[in-house]
Write an enzyme that holds these catalytic residues in place. Structure first.
Site, PDB file in Angstrom:
ATOM      1  N   LYS A  78       0.850  -1.191   0.000  1.00  0.00           N
ATOM      2  CA  LYS A  78       0.000   0.000   0.000  1.00  0.00           C
ATOM      3  C   LYS A  78       0.888   1.245   0.000  1.00  0.00           C
ATOM      4  O   LYS A  78       1.874   1.309   0.746  1.00  0.00           O
ATOM      5  CB  LYS A  78      -0.898  -0.018   1.238  1.00  0.00           C
ATOM      6  CG  LYS A  78      -1.928   1.104   1.282  1.00  0.00           C
ATOM      7  CD  LYS A  78      -2.815   0.970   2.526  1.00  0.00           C
ATOM      8  CE  LYS A  78      -3.900   2.031   2.590  1.00  0.00           C
ATOM      9  NZ  LYS A  78      -4.742   1.909   3.803  1.00  0.00           N
ATOM     10  N   SER A 153      -9.694   1.803   2.850  1.00  0.00           N
ATOM     11  CA  SER A 153      -8.832   2.532   1.954  1.00  0.00           C
ATOM     12  C   SER A 153      -7.790   1.673   1.232  1.00  0.00           C
ATOM     13  O   SER A 153      -7.218   2.116   0.242  1.00  0.00           O
ATOM     14  CB  SER A 153      -8.109   3.628   2.726  1.00  0.00           C
ATOM     15  OG  SER A 153      -7.260   3.076   3.716  1.00  0.00           O
ATOM     16  N   SER A 177      -9.882  -0.484   7.085  1.00  0.00           N
ATOM     17  CA  SER A 177      -9.307  -0.400   5.734  1.00  0.00           C
ATOM     18  C   SER A 177      -8.578  -1.634   5.226  1.00  0.00           C
ATOM     19  O   SER A 177      -8.175  -1.671   4.071  1.00  0.00           O
ATOM     20  CB  SER A 177      -8.371   0.790   5.645  1.00  0.00           C
ATOM     21  OG  SER A 177      -9.121   1.960   5.483  1.00  0.00           O
TER      22      SER A 177
HETATM   23  N1  GLN Z   1     -13.257   4.178   6.244  1.00  0.00           N
HETATM   24  C1  GLN Z   1     -12.632   4.660   7.434  1.00  0.00           C
HETATM   25  C2  GLN Z   1     -12.235   6.103   7.238  1.00  0.00           C
HETATM   26  O1  GLN Z   1     -12.567   6.632   6.247  1.00  0.00           O
HETATM   27  C3  GLN Z   1     -11.448   3.811   7.798  1.00  0.00           C
HETATM   28  C4  GLN Z   1     -10.245   4.082   6.982  1.00  0.00           C
HETATM   29  C5  GLN Z   1      -9.062   3.291   7.393  1.00  0.00           C
HETATM   30  O2  GLN Z   1      -9.176   2.283   8.084  1.00  0.00           O
HETATM   31  N2  GLN Z   1      -7.899   3.762   7.004  1.00  0.00           N
HETATM   32  O3  GLN Z   1     -11.607   6.707   8.048  1.00  0.00           O
END
Ligand code: GLN
Length: 485
Positions: A78, A153, A177
């Site tokens: 990532k 994400s 994410s």
């Molecule tokens: N969807 C969540 C957010 O927008 C979690 C994102 C994540 O785990 N990086 O913050």
């Protein structure tokens, strides 16, 4: 030979028995990415030259494939993890031209273990999002349906594994994410206990929540990849000094006699009926294997979204203050003074969701509001953590859906941030509590979209949740189904 579909542990047998060379495997993954990834958009950059050079070192006998269980295996990263001399964007335009001078701890570990790092994957900007649509470089697409999101994400990392564009990948999970994109893409994703994996070199989003973990084709791979990246690191003061077990050791142990809790708050009105049914059927499979299912309650679950969307933006607003146009990346030239240089660089460099979070975070931390928001949210967080602690007095692990809905259509939620936030309802609580959780494929909707089963456990119980998921996986065939591309 088509080895793209093979999980890491099977690919390794092929390499060890010399049925395939490391360069051959690496090259063919790179070829596959070049021919398919224009449709998926999983990668932001390839590390082709270095990958091939590293691969040849194995084939020439300069490095031994025995050095670890991932030696010679192509892994995707990532793009929020620093890679020395390789552009790292965090999915953001503000990091334009940023080339880290050092490797993240997990990258060092992968390199030491002989993994072949083949590329950096797409993500929501600074990991803020649930769909990969907040990337500054365009969205990734779901390999099962190119009109749908891969989740986020870590959407690029999950899509890359699902489309066989790598053997395994790393993602990060702040509020879901890793687990949510794994569930949307029909692969395995594991968020370790907070503190299990060093975050040195992970670009920070919300520091009390961020954790790095594996995204893989099956549970055995998740266990072995976690074993490589886990462990104490003095450079991350939140990393825990505790021995790293052999995560693969107990996978084959039966679940007979284990108590598996089903939190009633994770089956709510308005959730997708196919998701609820499929997850319930998965629980029955485990019951059939001898586990005892117990009903439990996590009464503060409904406050997790509100608490998370105060705490995470608050921490983000502080972490993202460092992007000022001076130290990293983008600087808008010809500003009339320092303040306008800051303003213009940040205005142009950050996308709308990141700006929204910075504003929210700055607001909830501002003097006079701290007690009403941040302190209150932190108190709610404690209640959520206690919910889990009490539940684990009655059961060994919990089972739940990963998300209330399967992968949604691109654009479906972009105009409604609140709807996007609500789709995180089932992953946020474990993140707030800091406990480990994973997603394992447990079925498909009628339209052929993957559904994930979430398994959660007490602190540092990665071995147990992997064991539960492995027993489910090995007695079903969902993980073997492939998206047709
Ligand atoms: N969807 C969540 C957010 O927008 C979690 C994102 C994540 O785990 N990086 O913050």
């Amino acid at each position: 030979m088509d080895f793209h579909q093979l999980p890491i542990h099977e690919l390794r047998s092929l390499l060890l028995s010399k049925q395939a060379g490391v360069e051959e495997v690496t090259k063919s993954y790179l070829d596959r990415i070049r021919s398919l990834d224009s449709r998926i958009g999983a990668y932001l950059a390839l590390m082709a030259d270095q990958a091939l050079e590293d691969a040849r070192a194995f084939d020439r006998g300069e490095r031994s494939l025995d050095c670890s269980e991932v030696a010679g295996v192509p892994i995707a990263i990532k793009d929020v993890l620093c890679t020395q001399s390789v552009r790292t964007t965090c999915g953001s335009r503000i990091l334009e031209g940023f080339i880290p001078p050092y490797d993240a701890a997990v990258i060092e570990r992968l390199k030491q273990a002989g993994a072949i790092l083949i590329g950096k994957t797409n993500m929501d900007e600074f990991a803020m999002g649930s769909s990969c649509e907040n990337s500054g470089f365009g969205p990734s697409r779901n390999p099962w349906d190119l009109e749908r999101v891969p989740g986020g994400s870590s959407g690029g990392s999950a899509a890359a594994v699902a489309a066989d564009l790598c053997a395994g990948s790393l993602g990060t999970d702040t509020g879901g994410s890793i687990r949510q994109p794994a569930s949307f893409c029909g692969v395995v994703g594991l968020k370790p206990t907070y503190g299990r994996v060093s975050r040195y070199g992970l670009v920070a989003f919300a520091s009390s929540l961020d954790q790095i973990g594996p995204i893989t084709k099956d549970i055995q791979d998740a266990a072995l990849l976690l074993g490589v990246i886990a462990g104490h690191d003095r450079r991350d003061s939140t990393s825990v000094n505790r021995p790293v077990p052999d995560y693969g050791k107990d996978l084959a142990r039966s679940v007979r006699g284990l108590k598996l809790g089903i939190p009633r708050e994770y089956f709510i009105e308005g959730m997708d009926a196919q998701v609820a049914d499929t997850v319930r059927k998965a629980m029955q499979v485990l019951e059939g294997l001898g586990a005892e299912l117990v009903d439990v309650s996590l009464p503060h679950t409904e406050y997790a979204v509100a608490a998370y969307y105060i705490i995470a933006p608050a921490e983000a607003s502080s972490n993202l203050a460092r992007y000022d146009g001076v130290k990293y990346g983008l600087r808008v030239p010809d500003s009339k003074d320092l303040i306008s240089m800051y303003r213009q660089s940040r205005s142009r460099g950050f996308g709308p969701e990141v700006k929204r979070r910075i504003m929210l975070g700055t607001y909830v931390l501002s003097s006079g509001y701290y007690d009403a928001y941040y302190r209150k949210a932190s108190q709610v967080r404690t209640l959520i953590r206690r919910d889990f602690e009490q539940a684990f007095e009655r059961c060994d692990a919990l089972m739940a859906p990963v998300a209330p809905i399967p992968a949604f259509r691109l654009g479906e939620k972009t105009d409604d941030p609140l709807q996007m936030y609500l789709s995180d309802a089932f992953t946020l609580p474990a993140s707030l509590a800091g406990i480990p959780g994973l997603s394992v494929p447990c079925g498909f909707t009628e339209e052929g979209l993957p559904i994930g089963l979430q398994v959660l456990g007490p602190y540092f119980s990665e071995e147990r949740i992997l064991q539960v998921a492995y027993q489910f996986e090995q007695n079903t065939a969902h993980h073997l189904r492939k998206a047709s591309l």
